[in-house]
Write a protein that holds these residues in place. Structure first.
Motif, PDB file in Angstrom:
ATOM      1  N   ALA A  75       2.288 -28.196   9.538  1.00 31.24           N
ATOM      2  CA  ALA A  75       1.800 -28.683  10.826  1.00 31.24           C
ATOM      3  C   ALA A  75       0.642 -27.829  11.337  1.00 31.24           C
ATOM      4  CB  ALA A  75       2.929 -28.712  11.839  1.00 31.24           C
ATOM      5  N   LYS A  76       0.698 -26.545  11.034  1.00 30.58           N
ATOM      6  CA  LYS A  76      -0.367 -25.639  11.467  1.00 30.58           C
ATOM      7  C   LYS A  76      -1.397 -25.426  10.365  1.00 30.58           C
ATOM      8  CE  LYS A  76       2.497 -23.076  14.747  1.00 30.58           C
ATOM      9  NZ  LYS A  76       3.031 -21.752  15.150  1.00 30.58           N
ATOM     10  N   SER A  77      -1.169 -26.028   9.209  1.00 30.74           N
ATOM     11  CA  SER A  77      -2.048 -25.859   8.061  1.00 30.74           C
ATOM     12  C   SER A  77      -2.299 -24.387   7.770  1.00 30.74           C
ATOM     13  CB  SER A  77      -3.379 -26.591   8.301  1.00 30.74           C
ATOM     14  OG  SER A  77      -4.055 -26.818   7.082  1.00 30.74           O
ATOM     15  N   THR A  78      -1.221 -23.638   7.739  1.00 30.23           N
ATOM     16  CA  THR A  78      -1.308 -22.184   7.571  1.00 30.23           C
ATOM     17  C   THR A  78      -0.283 -21.729   6.548  1.00 30.23           C
ATOM     18  OG1 THR A  78      -2.050 -21.895   9.853  1.00 30.23           O
ATOM     19  CG2 THR A  78      -1.139 -19.962   8.749  1.00 30.23           C
ATOM     20  N   VAL A  79      -0.712 -20.802   5.713  1.00 35.26           N
ATOM     21  CA  VAL A  79       0.156 -20.155   4.733  1.00 35.26           C
ATOM     22  C   VAL A  79       0.293 -18.692   5.116  1.00 35.26           C
ATOM     23  CG1 VAL A  79       0.454 -19.542   2.310  1.00 35.26           C
ATOM     24  CG2 VAL A  79      -0.489 -21.773   2.927  1.00 35.26           C
ATOM     25  N   TYR A  80       1.510 -18.188   5.006  1.00 28.50           N
ATOM     26  CA  TYR A  80       1.804 -16.820   5.442  1.00 28.50           C
ATOM     27  C   TYR A  80       2.202 -15.938   4.259  1.00 28.50           C
ATOM     28  CZ  TYR A  80       2.165 -19.243   9.914  1.00 28.50           C
ATOM     29  OH  TYR A  80       1.908 -20.022  11.017  1.00 28.50           O
ATOM     30  N   LEU A  81       1.912 -14.676   4.392  1.00 31.32           N
ATOM     31  CA  LEU A  81       2.391 -13.670   3.453  1.00 31.32           C
ATOM     32  C   LEU A  81       3.122 -12.618   4.268  1.00 31.32           C
ATOM     33  CD1 LEU A  81       2.454 -12.644   0.500  1.00 31.32           C
ATOM     34  CD2 LEU A  81       0.462 -11.237   1.092  1.00 31.32           C
ATOM     35  N   GLN A  82       4.436 -12.614   4.154  1.00 31.91           N
ATOM     36  CA  GLN A  82       5.261 -11.621   4.838  1.00 31.91           C
ATOM     37  C   GLN A  82       5.416 -10.423   3.922  1.00 31.91           C
ATOM     38  OE1 GLN A  82       6.712 -11.682   8.008  1.00 31.91           O
ATOM     39  NE2 GLN A  82       7.291  -9.559   7.567  1.00 31.91           N
ATOM     40  N   MET A  83       5.052  -9.262   4.416  1.00 30.75           N
ATOM     41  CA  MET A  83       5.090  -8.050   3.604  1.00 30.75           C
ATOM     42  C   MET A  83       6.007  -7.023   4.271  1.00 30.75           C
ATOM     43  SD  MET A  83       1.084  -7.748   2.502  1.00 30.75           S
ATOM     44  CE  MET A  83       0.520  -7.306   4.146  1.00 30.75           C
ATOM     45  N   ASN A  84       7.022  -6.611   3.549  1.00 32.27           N
ATOM     46  CA  ASN A  84       7.991  -5.641   4.056  1.00 32.27           C
ATOM     47  C   ASN A  84       7.944  -4.360   3.240  1.00 32.27           C
ATOM     48  OD1 ASN A  84       8.900  -7.666   5.854  1.00 32.27           O
ATOM     49  ND2 ASN A  84      10.352  -8.435   4.332  1.00 32.27           N
ATOM     50  N   SER A  85       8.478  -3.310   3.813  1.00 32.39           N
ATOM     51  CA  SER A  85       8.564  -2.012   3.125  1.00 32.39           C
ATOM     52  C   SER A  85       7.223  -1.615   2.520  1.00 32.39           C
ATOM     53  CB  SER A  85       9.646  -2.069   2.033  1.00 32.39           C
ATOM     54  OG  SER A  85      10.898  -2.400   2.585  1.00 32.39           O
ATOM     55  N   LEU A  86       6.188  -1.707   3.298  1.00 33.16           N
ATOM     56  CA  LEU A  86       4.854  -1.409   2.797  1.00 33.16           C
ATOM     57  C   LEU A  86       4.705   0.058   2.442  1.00 33.16           C
ATOM     58  CD1 LEU A  86       2.874  -3.687   5.223  1.00 33.16           C
ATOM     59  CD2 LEU A  86       2.796  -3.826   2.733  1.00 33.16           C
ATOM     60  N   GLN A  87       3.957   0.292   1.377  1.00 29.35           N
ATOM     61  CA  GLN A  87       3.713   1.643   0.884  1.00 29.35           C
ATOM     62  C   GLN A  87       2.210   1.877   0.771  1.00 29.35           C
ATOM     63  OE1 GLN A  87       6.257   3.772   0.592  1.00 29.35           O
ATOM     64  NE2 GLN A  87       7.548   2.065   1.270  1.00 29.35           N
ATOM     65  N   PRO A  88       1.800   3.132   0.709  1.00 26.47           N
ATOM     66  CA  PRO A  88       0.352   3.405   0.617  1.00 26.47           C
ATOM     67  C   PRO A  88      -0.332   2.675  -0.535  1.00 26.47           C
ATOM     68  CG  PRO A  88       1.530   5.403   1.165  1.00 26.47           C
ATOM     69  CD  PRO A  88       2.580   4.363   0.902  1.00 26.47           C
ATOM     70  N   GLU A  89       0.384   2.465  -1.618  1.00 25.17           N
ATOM     71  CA  GLU A  89      -0.228   1.769  -2.759  1.00 25.17           C
ATOM     72  C   GLU A  89      -0.461   0.285  -2.490  1.00 25.17           C
ATOM     73  OE1 GLU A  89       2.464   3.687  -2.813  1.00 25.17           O
ATOM     74  OE2 GLU A  89       4.127   2.752  -3.938  1.00 25.17           O
ATOM     75  N   ASP A  90       0.045  -0.223  -1.367  1.00 22.76           N
ATOM     76  CA  ASP A  90      -0.228  -1.599  -0.976  1.00 22.76           C
ATOM     77  C   ASP A  90      -1.554  -1.729  -0.223  1.00 22.76           C
ATOM     78  OD1 ASP A  90       3.256  -1.841  -0.272  1.00 22.76           O
ATOM     79  OD2 ASP A  90       2.211  -2.745  -1.991  1.00 22.76           O
ATOM     80  N   THR A  91      -2.208  -0.607   0.042  1.00 23.40           N
ATOM     81  CA  THR A  91      -3.506  -0.632   0.708  1.00 23.40           C
ATOM     82  C   THR A  91      -4.506  -1.404  -0.137  1.00 23.40           C
ATOM     83  OG1 THR A  91      -3.134   1.445   1.881  1.00 23.40           O
ATOM     84  CG2 THR A  91      -5.432   0.784   1.496  1.00 23.40           C
ATOM     85  N   ALA A  92      -5.110  -2.421   0.468  1.00 21.99           N
ATOM     86  CA  ALA A  92      -6.016  -3.291  -0.276  1.00 21.99           C
ATOM     87  C   ALA A  92      -6.626  -4.309   0.681  1.00 21.99           C
ATOM     88  CB  ALA A  92      -5.274  -4.031  -1.397  1.00 21.99           C
ATOM     89  N   VAL A  93      -7.613  -5.025   0.187  1.00 20.93           N
ATOM     90  CA  VAL A  93      -8.081  -6.232   0.862  1.00 20.93           C
ATOM     91  C   VAL A  93      -7.260  -7.389   0.304  1.00 20.93           C
ATOM     92  CG1 VAL A  93     -10.021  -7.767   1.315  1.00 20.93           C
ATOM     93  CG2 VAL A  93     -10.392  -5.296   1.140  1.00 20.93           C
TER      94      VAL A  93
END
Length: 125
Positions: A75-93
């Protein structure tokens, strides 16, 4: 025309969560697969998750070991990415991408027809 706009990135502490959004326009999520990928500093682009257009099923889920999940709101034409337990190695674009038809294989970046401009995620204390 097809357009993807990512949002929701920012600075988060280790162990924190973020939800990225990919606002889609110019096409229907019912017929297009949408995927998320990321590219860290000095690293190759890495495919994360993809959601199928026809059945909304997530692909490549095992690659993120349950920390990341993908969902969509047609309905919102939107896709989500839920990210949990983030770590420094997840740093990125983080980028979203789309193509008509099914999700391609995870490393087949040339199969994506359209890409967003990306949103920066920085995980640091």
């Amino acid at each position: 025309q097809v357009q993807l706009v990512e949002s929701g990135g920012g600075l988060v502490q280790p162990g924190g969560t973020l939800r990225l959004s990919c606002a889609a326009s110019g096409f229907s999520l019912d017929y297009y697969a949408v995927g998320w990928a990321r590219q860290g500093p000095g690293q190759e682009r890495e495919g994360l998750l993809c959601i199928s257009g026809d059945d909304g099923r997530a692909h490549y889920a095992n690659s993120m070991k349950g920390r990341f999940t993908i969902s969509r709101d047609n309905a919102k034409s939107t896709v989500y990415l839920q990210m949990n337990s983030l770590q420094p190695e997840d740093t990125a674009v983080y980028y979203c991408a789309t193509r008509r038809g099914p999700c391609p294989s995870r490393r087949d970046y040339n199969s994506w027809a359209y890409w967003g401009q990306g949103t920066q995620v920085t995980v640091s204390s």
